[in-house]
Motif scaffolding. Structure first.
Motif, short mmCIF file in Angstrom:
data_model
loop_
_atom_site.label_atom_id
_atom_site.label_comp_id
_atom_site.label_asym_id
_atom_site.label_seq_id
_atom_site.Cartn_x
_atom_site.Cartn_y
_atom_site.Cartn_z
N HIS A 179 63.88 11.48 59.70
CA HIS A 179 64.00 10.95 58.34
C HIS A 179 65.07 9.87 58.19
N GLY A 180 65.05 8.93 59.11
CA GLY A 180 65.91 7.76 58.96
C GLY A 180 67.38 7.96 59.26
N GLU A 181 67.78 9.14 59.72
CA GLU A 181 69.21 9.40 60.00
C GLU A 181 69.54 8.84 61.39
N TYR A 182 69.69 7.55 61.45
CA TYR A 182 69.78 6.87 62.74
C TYR A 182 71.08 7.15 63.48
N GLU A 183 72.20 7.35 62.77
CA GLU A 183 73.46 7.59 63.47
C GLU A 183 73.43 8.94 64.20
N PHE A 192 70.71 10.52 65.07
CA PHE A 192 69.68 10.37 66.10
C PHE A 192 70.25 9.67 67.32
N ASN A 193 70.95 8.55 67.11
CA ASN A 193 71.51 7.81 68.24
C ASN A 193 72.50 8.65 69.03
N HIS A 194 73.27 9.47 68.32
CA HIS A 194 74.25 10.29 69.03
C HIS A 194 73.55 11.35 69.88
N GLY A 254 72.11 13.56 74.82
CA GLY A 254 71.02 14.39 75.36
C GLY A 254 71.08 15.81 74.89
N SER A 255 71.49 16.01 73.61
CA SER A 255 71.67 17.37 73.06
C SER A 255 72.61 18.20 73.92
N GLY A 256 73.64 17.55 74.43
CA GLY A 256 74.66 18.26 75.22
C GLY A 256 74.42 18.23 76.71
N VAL A 257 73.28 17.69 77.15
CA VAL A 257 72.96 17.68 78.58
C VAL A 257 73.94 16.80 79.36
N PRO A 275 65.23 4.26 59.36
CA PRO A 275 64.07 4.53 60.22
C PRO A 275 63.69 3.34 61.08
N HIS A 276 63.89 2.13 60.57
CA HIS A 276 63.56 0.93 61.35
C HIS A 276 64.47 0.80 62.58
N ILE A 277 65.70 1.28 62.46
CA ILE A 277 66.63 1.26 63.60
C ILE A 277 66.18 2.28 64.64
N ILE A 278 65.74 3.45 64.18
CA ILE A 278 65.22 4.47 65.09
C ILE A 278 63.99 3.93 65.82
N MET A 279 63.11 3.26 65.09
CA MET A 279 61.90 2.72 65.72
C MET A 279 62.24 1.69 66.78
#
Length: 657
Positions: free
Chosen positions: A54-58, A60-62, A67-70, A213-217
């Motif tokens: 839902h457009g939460e790009y910061e 998402f980028n983190h 890698g979800s802690g990987v 969302p455009h940044i995520i895309m």
């Protein structure tokens, strides 16, 4: 090696001739078989699952960076015995945000050359560990051109080997001496992140609510290996890009509701001036209080802008209600007559009849509605929506993003014996698959979803040829039988115009109750051709209310619902800030995340997203590539290469020397 008789080889001779152009000799074909059979025994690559961004790009980028802690687990596994927790955090933040971290270090570090050499040494160790499960060929393809040779040398040389110790150290020292350390650190950090996650799954809803969302895309388009299962908010933007007026009005309404005009204007170059001018003129004396945008604590919007946004919000909402009413009238086969509400309004006493109940409206000003034909657009409204449609159709960046959504996306995906889809499967209350008539034919289950996906693709790519074909994309956005939606109605008009909450209720379709039962989940897996004993269904769409004791793992582990509230709008409800799922060679891991603070905090203080990881399923024998879909494809290649070798040996195909 497979054994083939001459008759079998002759039957496949045409294909084998084509294959021999790529592998013209016994030596080359045999080398490829050796290579592929070896690859089958490597560990399975790590899959990363995210949903409802839902457009939460910061955030998402983190999560993409860590890698979800990987990534941090790689650091701990490699260097945990030698580094303090602060040093681990600093190295992690360097990998996540190398450019920002390097700038901070330059401002603070006195002996920069030593810091460079130590950091590069540590990064090489982490990169070596990340690359250990891949072939040299695959690692080589992931390396940046400028540093490919150097990184490959450092990865595959032992710095403690007597004869190579000075050689190894001199490479690092020379990188620093030639002022190439910054570029090298940025490059190798990207390689670590690239090798940490082999494949990315997005289980729907990139769009709406959040600011980017455009940044995520853009990030997804540049990702090395990703797929997307369409969510209802994605299909809405896909419909808008196809020029569907009902979808366009919904996209605009939601953007205005959350004051996300930058997405439209700066992100996609959509010209909102016609809507703004129309709204100011039409609702000049109306404060449009009910249409004030929902702002977060961080939003700073001047009162004059809020007033304009509210007017635009009301204007496009009324246009949407009219367009949707007309869409339902144009498609009796949708059987959505219960959504015809504009003609149920009494414009004398400002009430609305919904079902058998009468409710008071919270609005009294409808300057553009003709009570005799309330769904008819005025000339000005039609002009506005036509200009907006033109802008959506001509947005190069939007069309690029939506074409990617079609190229890499689908309604559902079968991947490594897991079934991925955003929301639901149309089902009856008795647990059977619901029959739905499309194009005059009744379909259920997998066949139904295949038909819907085909119609969605036809709607977008054939939008210039067929009248009303794009309406099906709106159907997938809000119809009770849409697998992307999964509710009995979308009560937008009721929520906007009626304060009484009774008609706001949107009931989930039977899938959501039934799929909690293990037998139903297994039945669905079988319907899609997957092993019900080892497979899983992975969904998003419905936020899991962790704070109220809800569990994302359902149906005795057969169903994983990983929408935990990436969108800030849902985080009060869920109690967390999102789930992500990791599927590596050892099993399935579910990570729940607390809210992301900021890039600045991550860089300056080494503050990562706090995540709690739990094992969903652990395999007895570590999974190899041979156990995956890629492995199945490699086995087919091996089969035909061995057939080619047999054809060479038996003279059916001649070597091309």
């Amino acid at each position: 090696m497979n054994q083939f008789n001459v008759k079998e080889l002759i039957a496949e001779q045409d294909y084998l001739e084509l294959l021999s152009r790529r592998f013209p000799t016994i030596s080359k074909a045999a080398t490829e078989v050796i290579n592929l059979k070896s690859i089958l025994n490597l560990p399975k690559g790590t899959e990363h699952f995210l949903t409802d961004l839902h457009g939460e790009y910061e955030a998402f980028n983190h999560v993409m960076n860590n890698g979800s802690g990987v990534v941090k687990r790689r650091i701990i596994d490699t260097l945990g015995k030698f580094l303090s927790q602060n040093e681990i955090n600093d190295l992690a933040s360097l990998i996540y945000y190398p450019e920002e971290k390097l700038q901070l270090v330059k401002d603070q570090e006195e002996n920069l050359s030593d810091w460079y050499e130590i950091s590069i040494y540590r990064l090489i160790q982490v990169c070596r560990d990340a690359s250990s499960k891949y072939t040299r060929s695959k690692v080589r393809k992931a390396l940046p051109v400028d540093f490919a040779y150097i990184i490959e040398e450092l990865l595959h040389e032992d710095e403690y080997r007597f004869n190579k110790k000075d050689y190894y150290n001199q490479i690092i020292q020379t990188i620093v001496e030639l002022d190439r350390a910054d570029d090298f650190i940025i490059a190798i950090s990207a390689v670590i992140k690239r090798l940490t996650v082999d494949h990315l799954h997005i289980i729907g809803d990139v769009y709406d609510r959040g600011p980017g969302p455009h940044i995520i895309m853009d990030t997804l388009i540049n990702h090395h290996s990703a797929d997307i299962q369409w969510g209802n908010h994605d299909i809405l933007w896909m419909g808008a890009a196809a020029g569907d007026r009902s979808c366009i009005s919904n996209v605009l309404r939601i953007s205005l509701r959350y004051a996300n005009m930058d997405i439209l204007e700066e992100g996609y170059g959509i010209n909102l001036f016609p809507l703004a001018t129309f709204a100011m003129n039409t609702y000049q004396g109306d404060n449009c209080q009910k249409f004030k945008p929902k702002l977060s604590a961080d939003d700073i919007v001047p009162d004059a802008d809020i007033d304009l946004l509210a007017k635009m919000h009301k204007a496009i909402s009324i246009i949407q209600f009219k367009l949707e009413h007309e869409t339902v009238l144009n498609h009796p086969e949708y059987e959505m007559q219960d959504r015809l509400l504009l003609d149920k309004i009494n414009y004398d006493d400002y009430t609305i009849t919904i079902g058998s109940d009468v409710y008071k409206l919270n609005l009294r000003t409808f300057p553009t509605i003709d009570p005799k034909e309330p769904w008819k657009l005025t000339a000005e409204e039609k002009s506005v929506i036509d200009k907006l449609r033109y802008s959506f159709l001509k947005s190069e960046k939007l069309q690029k993003h939506i074409r990617f959504m079609f190229a890499k996306g689908s309604i559902y995906l079968r991947y490594n014996n897991n079934l991925l889809f955003h929301a639901s499967i149309p089902m009856n209350p008795d647990g059977t698959f619901k029959k739905i008539k499309l194009k005059g034919l009744e379909k259920t289950g997998k066949e139904l979803l295949d038909q819907m996906e085909q119609m969605a693709r036809e709607a977008y790519f054939g939008r210039e040829k067929k009248n009303n074909s794009t309406d099906f994309l709106w159907y997938l956005w809000c119809h009770q039988d849409s697998p992307l939606f999964g509710k009995d109605k979308m009560a937008t008009l009721e929520r906007y115009l009626v304060d009484d909450k009774k008609p706001h209720k949107e009931n989930y379709t039977p899938y959501y109750l039934l799929v909690n039962e293990e037998k139903t989940a297994k039945m669905i897996l079988e319907e899609f051709g997957l092993d019900p004993e080892t497979g899983h269904i992975i969904n998003g769409h419905v936020p899991v209310k962790v704070g109220k004791g809800e569990n994302p793992i359902k149906a005795n582990g057969k169903l994983l619902v990983i929408d935990g509230g990436f969108a800030k709008a849902y985080q009060k409800e869920t109690g967390i800030a999102g789930y992500t799922l990791i599927y590596n060679s050892y099993g399935l891991l579910l990570a729940s995340h607390e809210p992301f603070e900021s890039v600045e905090k991550a860089v300056n203080d080494g503050i990562d997203i706090r995540s709690t990881v739990r094992v969903v399923e652990k395999v007895v024998d570590r999974k190899k590539i041979s156990d995956t879909d890629i492995g199945s494809n490699l086995k087919k290649q091996i089969y035909y290469l061995e057939m080619l070798l047999s054809a060479f040996h038996k003279g059916v195909i001649k070597e091309k020397i």
